[in-house]
Design a protein around this motif. Sequence first.
Motif: not given
Length: 103
Positions: A28-56
């Motif tokens: 969903i992040a590419p369709f948000l009304p933010f700059s490209a750098s914020v979108k990249a940060l959102v995607v990276t953060s979401a992937v890292m958070l999802a992995e940490m939640l899963f393994w925890a």
Amino acid sequence: MKRKPSARQRIGVGLIIASFVVWVVPPIAPFLPFSASVKALVVTSAVMLAEMLFWAGAWLVGKEAAAKLRKYWNPNPKRWRIKRRPEQTNDAETDGERQRQSK
């Protein structure tokens, strides 16, 4: 007799489910009304958070449940292939045999 899951196991399952919910954010992040750098940060953060939640969650649920999940989601290439009947294959040998038989 089935035993009731402990609070630790319920929290672990909740974390695993939450990790799947967080995986909805990157598509969903590419369709948000933010700059490209914020979108990249959102995607990276979401992937890292999802992995940490899963393994925890897998750690809290326990070794046996994590082994079941690993077995269920095992990336085994032997199981990637669709099982077909011999007459449905596209192998060169089979095609060659069919051509010889039709002559």
